[in-house]
Design a protein around this motif. Structure first.
Motif, PDB file in Angstrom:
ATOM      1  N   CYS A 263      44.706  87.338 -35.465  1.00 51.78           N
ATOM      2  CA  CYS A 263      45.638  88.417 -35.773  1.00 51.78           C
ATOM      3  C   CYS A 263      45.761  89.413 -34.633  1.00 51.78           C
ATOM      4  CB  CYS A 263      45.202  89.143 -37.046  1.00 51.78           C
ATOM      5  SG  CYS A 263      43.549  89.851 -36.940  1.00 51.78           S
ATOM      6  N   GLY A 264      44.924  89.291 -33.587  1.00 48.47           N
ATOM      7  CA  GLY A 264      44.946  90.226 -32.481  1.00 48.47           C
ATOM      8  C   GLY A 264      44.037  91.424 -32.681  1.00 48.47           C
ATOM      9  N   LYS A 265      43.460  91.579 -33.865  1.00 48.48           N
ATOM     10  CA  LYS A 265      42.524  92.661 -34.154  1.00 48.48           C
ATOM     11  C   LYS A 265      41.090  92.148 -34.013  1.00 48.48           C
ATOM     12  CE  LYS A 265      45.814  95.539 -35.337  1.00 48.48           C
ATOM     13  NZ  LYS A 265      46.122  96.776 -34.592  1.00 48.48           N
ATOM     14  N   LEU A 266      40.136  93.087 -34.110  1.00 46.57           N
ATOM     15  CA  LEU A 266      38.728  92.693 -34.063  1.00 46.57           C
ATOM     16  C   LEU A 266      38.381  91.823 -35.264  1.00 46.57           C
ATOM     17  CD1 LEU A 266      37.075  96.041 -32.937  1.00 46.57           C
ATOM     18  CD2 LEU A 266      37.529  94.038 -31.547  1.00 46.57           C
ATOM     19  N   LYS A 267      37.495  90.867 -35.052  1.00 47.44           N
ATOM     20  CA  LYS A 267      37.141  89.918 -36.105  1.00 47.44           C
ATOM     21  C   LYS A 267      36.451  90.625 -37.262  1.00 47.44           C
ATOM     22  CE  LYS A 267      36.538  86.077 -32.883  1.00 47.44           C
ATOM     23  NZ  LYS A 267      35.569  85.116 -32.311  1.00 47.44           N
ATOM     24  N   CYS A 268      36.795  90.198 -38.468  1.00 45.66           N
ATOM     25  CA  CYS A 268      36.173  90.772 -39.657  1.00 45.66           C
ATOM     26  C   CYS A 268      34.702  90.387 -39.768  1.00 45.66           C
ATOM     27  CB  CYS A 268      36.916  90.317 -40.912  1.00 45.66           C
ATOM     28  SG  CYS A 268      38.652  90.828 -40.985  1.00 45.66           S
ATOM     29  N   CYS A 269      34.296  89.271 -39.160  1.00 41.58           N
ATOM     30  CA  CYS A 269      32.912  88.810 -39.273  1.00 41.58           C
ATOM     31  C   CYS A 269      31.948  89.674 -38.466  1.00 41.58           C
ATOM     32  CB  CYS A 269      32.792  87.356 -38.832  1.00 41.58           C
ATOM     33  SG  CYS A 269      33.417  87.022 -37.172  1.00 41.58           S
ATOM     34  N   LEU A 270      32.453  90.624 -37.681  1.00 41.40           N
ATOM     35  CA  LEU A 270      31.553  91.535 -36.969  1.00 41.40           C
ATOM     36  C   LEU A 270      30.823  92.464 -37.927  1.00 41.40           C
ATOM     37  CD1 LEU A 270      33.744  92.567 -33.902  1.00 41.40           C
ATOM     38  CD2 LEU A 270      31.802  91.020 -33.909  1.00 41.40           C
ATOM     39  N   ASN A 271      31.361  92.649 -39.135  1.00 43.90           N
ATOM     40  CA  ASN A 271      30.716  93.518 -40.121  1.00 43.90           C
ATOM     41  C   ASN A 271      29.726  92.785 -41.011  1.00 43.90           C
ATOM     42  OD1 ASN A 271      32.094  95.811 -39.284  1.00 43.90           O
ATOM     43  ND2 ASN A 271      33.749  95.548 -40.754  1.00 43.90           N
ATOM     44  N   TYR A 272      29.663  91.456 -40.930  1.00 45.41           N
ATOM     45  CA  TYR A 272      28.824  90.709 -41.858  1.00 45.41           C
ATOM     46  C   TYR A 272      27.339  90.997 -41.636  1.00 45.41           C
ATOM     47  CZ  TYR A 272      33.067  88.023 -42.845  1.00 45.41           C
ATOM     48  OH  TYR A 272      34.336  87.647 -43.185  1.00 45.41           O
ATOM     49  N   GLU A 273      26.890  90.995 -40.383  1.00 41.85           N
ATOM     50  CA  GLU A 273      25.475  91.181 -40.070  1.00 41.85           C
ATOM     51  C   GLU A 273      25.165  92.582 -39.559  1.00 41.85           C
ATOM     52  OE1 GLU A 273      24.420  88.211 -37.271  1.00 41.85           O
ATOM     53  OE2 GLU A 273      24.789  86.531 -38.624  1.00 41.85           O
ATOM     54  N   LEU A 274      26.126  93.496 -39.674  1.00 42.28           N
ATOM     55  CA  LEU A 274      25.924  94.831 -39.134  1.00 42.28           C
ATOM     56  C   LEU A 274      24.816  95.580 -39.875  1.00 42.28           C
ATOM     57  CD1 LEU A 274      26.825  97.049 -37.187  1.00 42.28           C
ATOM     58  CD2 LEU A 274      28.556  97.717 -38.859  1.00 42.28           C
ATOM     59  N   ASP A 275      24.735  95.452 -41.202  1.00 42.42           N
ATOM     60  CA  ASP A 275      23.701  96.150 -41.969  1.00 42.42           C
ATOM     61  C   ASP A 275      22.308  95.663 -41.589  1.00 42.42           C
ATOM     62  OD1 ASP A 275      25.690  97.538 -43.243  1.00 42.42           O
ATOM     63  OD2 ASP A 275      25.799  96.145 -44.936  1.00 42.42           O
ATOM     64  N   THR A 276      22.174  94.369 -41.314  1.00 40.35           N
ATOM     65  CA  THR A 276      20.867  93.835 -40.904  1.00 40.35           C
ATOM     66  C   THR A 276      20.434  94.401 -39.570  1.00 40.35           C
ATOM     67  OG1 THR A 276      21.398  91.783 -42.078  1.00 40.35           O
ATOM     68  CG2 THR A 276      19.564  91.709 -40.517  1.00 40.35           C
ATOM     69  N   TYR A 277      21.372  94.531 -38.641  1.00 41.47           N
ATOM     70  CA  TYR A 277      21.044  95.105 -37.330  1.00 41.47           C
ATOM     71  C   TYR A 277      20.710  96.592 -37.451  1.00 41.47           C
ATOM     72  CZ  TYR A 277      22.300  91.030 -34.517  1.00 41.47           C
ATOM     73  OH  TYR A 277      22.320  89.793 -33.926  1.00 41.47           O
ATOM     74  N   LEU A 278      21.417  97.313 -38.311  1.00 40.41           N
ATOM     75  CA  LEU A 278      21.130  98.737 -38.473  1.00 40.41           C
ATOM     76  C   LEU A 278      19.746  98.966 -39.072  1.00 40.41           C
ATOM     77  CD1 LEU A 278      24.590 100.063 -39.730  1.00 40.41           C
ATOM     78  CD2 LEU A 278      23.592 100.294 -37.461  1.00 40.41           C
ATOM     79  N   ASP A 279      19.334  98.092 -39.996  1.00 41.37           N
ATOM     80  CA  ASP A 279      17.980  98.209 -40.550  1.00 41.37           C
ATOM     81  C   ASP A 279      16.924  97.904 -39.502  1.00 41.37           C
ATOM     82  OD1 ASP A 279      19.055  98.866 -42.983  1.00 41.37           O
ATOM     83  OD2 ASP A 279      19.008  96.811 -43.757  1.00 41.37           O
ATOM     84  N   ALA A 280      17.201  96.946 -38.615  1.00 40.58           N
ATOM     85  CA  ALA A 280      16.232  96.602 -37.572  1.00 40.58           C
ATOM     86  C   ALA A 280      16.169  97.676 -36.487  1.00 40.58           C
ATOM     87  CB  ALA A 280      16.585  95.254 -36.956  1.00 40.58           C
ATOM     88  N   LEU A 281      17.250  98.431 -36.294  1.00 42.96           N
ATOM     89  CA  LEU A 281      17.276  99.454 -35.252  1.00 42.96           C
ATOM     90  C   LEU A 281      16.568 100.749 -35.652  1.00 42.96           C
ATOM     91  CD1 LEU A 281      20.929  99.116 -33.925  1.00 42.96           C
ATOM     92  CD2 LEU A 281      18.850  98.728 -32.608  1.00 42.96           C
TER      93      LEU A 281
END
Length: 448
Positions: A263-281
């Motif tokens: 679609c030319g926009k950022l991929k929606c799958c970038l939000n799938y693992e974001l919560d896991t990374y935020l917990d690890a950070l």
């Protein structure tokens, strides 16, 4: 009973369809929305309450109906029809009727309405008139066959009018009295002339509906870089905003060609693992550099799940891996304005150099000494280039030889010299006046 385009077991279906023609039952694979094509199971919701025995209560009167392109709507079963998932139903719409397929029913519909914040007594909820017959489905097929030629002709008209819009899809109503045109545009478009030309050519009611680029990709469909169908065209219905900060948290390269979807926009799958990374950070400290006696070490890379951080000095290309505990220990020392010998705590902790901070023999230096060492090191490391400007040597002028007699006659000070000169000038002026007064007058020659 969900569609009539499935080719599974075609011979068996044909024999059953011949028997059902007299009963006016619709043709199809009778898989109740689970056929092998993507037209039936697209954006379906799994009914996990279908096999559960519920208490004898009145079923929820509102059902979810699906249309072309995965578009869904809530409709009220006012006639208390016995419906199943995949049944074709006839809906009462403005100035006509439309045909859709039941996608969800029961208590799950109540949860979906609560999720989308739709009230039960909303006026936008249409009514289900009856179950669809084969004649209703035949009219729907005829309307679907008109959609592709209409879309091509409409695109030609758009090019003639020079409108800045992109037509992506056309959806006809089952009674062929109305058509909805889905388009995308960057700004507002004045399509009054377009509607006038389309209504005069196709003799139908026109509805223009603007959609976003993500919705356009979900209607068109496609295959992603992962090798599977697009999430927006299979199961994803809510499009949440995606920003580049999600890629930064996951240590992904900020390359727009890799991060953007079809679609030319950022991929929606970038939000799938974001919560896991935020917990690890949460356990990883926010630091850019560490100070040691060897200099400042900058942060180069962080492994979030292994809990490792790599640092390197400015003058070196070697990266030193430190654990989170070691980084926190050096940060505590830097807060006290103390600087360890190196980035390897295992070496100076074993020698006990950091334990006796009050003794004079320890190797921990203060902030002032650290700054002096850094300046001294930076000064020594400066390269001597040929372009640097050399300092010219000073040349002294030769001193005049003054004899001793001239030194004696020379006045002792400038003040005495000035007074003597003034007296001499006064004497000279008096003598000149006296000589001018005693001088005889010149004789005049008379012409007579």
């Amino acid at each position: 009973m969900s569609c009539n385009s499935c080719a599974t077991n075609a011979q068996q279906i044909d024999t059953e369809n011949e028997q059902n023609e007299s009963n006016e039952e619709p043709k199809g694979c009778k898989s109740n929305g689970n056929c092998g094509t993507s037209g039936c199971n697209r954006l379906n919701s799994f009914d996990w309450l279908s096999q559960m025995e519920l208490p004898d209560t009145k079923p929820f009167e509102i059902v979810e109906v699906k249309f072309k392109g995965g578009r869904k709507a809530f409709c009220r079963n006012i006639n208390n029809l016995h419906l199943f998932t995949g049944d074709a139903v006839v809906l009462e719409v403005e100035r006509g009727f439309h045909v859709g397929h039941v996608s969800l029913q029961g208590e799950l519909v109540r949860l979906q309405m609560r999720k989308k914040r739709i009230k039960i007594d909303d006026e936008s909820i249409c009514n289900i008139n009856r179950k669809a017959t084969q004649t209703d489905l035949d009219k729907l097929i005829e309307a679907r066959n008109r959609e592709l030629p209409t879309m091509y002709r409409t695109r030609e008209i758009i090019n003639q009018l020079n409108l800045a819009m992109k037509l992506s899809d056309v959806e006809y109503q089952a009674d062929s009295t109305k058509a909805t045109f889905y388009y995308s545009a960057d700004s507002r478009v004045d399509f009054r002339d377009l509607i006038r030309m389309l209504a005069g050519e196709f003799r139908i009611r026109i509805e223009m509906r603007q959609i976003s680029l993500r919705q356009e990709a979900s209607r068109v469909g496609g295959i992603g870089v992962c090798g599977r169908e697009l999430c927006c065209s299979t199961w994803l219905t809510d499009f949440k905003p995606v920003s580049t900060t999600a890629a930064r948290y996951q240590n992904l390269s900020l390359n727009t060609s890799k991060l953007s979807g079809q679609c030319g926009k950022l991929k929606c799958c970038l939000n799938y693992e974001l919560d896991t990374y935020l917990d690890a950070l949460k356990d990883i400290p926010e630091v850019k550099y560490l100070r040691t006696q060897e200099g400042e070490a900058q942060l180069q890379k962080t492994d979030i799940f292994k809990k490792l951080m790599w640092f390197s000095y400015n003058s070196e290309n070697i990266w030193h891996a430190l654990s989170i505990e070691e980084v926190n220990l050096i940060l505590k020392l830097n807060e006290k304005k103390e600087f360890p010998p190196s980035l390897k705590p295992s070496e100076w902790l074993a020698k006990g150099e950091i334990l006796d901070t009050t003794s004079q023999d320890n190797h921990i230096i203060d902030a002032e000494e650290f700054e002096r060492n850094v300046r001294r090191k930076a000064k020594n490391d400066e390269p001597n280039t040929e372009t640097t400007r050399k300092r010219r040597p000073r040349t002294r002028k030769p001193r005049k030889n003054i004899s001793k007699l001239e030194e004696i006659k020379k006045p002792t000070s400038n003040l005495e010299n000035s007074t003597e000169n003034h007296k001499q000038n006064q004497v000279n002026k008096r003598k000149k006046r006296k000589s001018n007064f005693l001088r005889k007058p010149k004789s005049r020659n008379n012409d007579n």
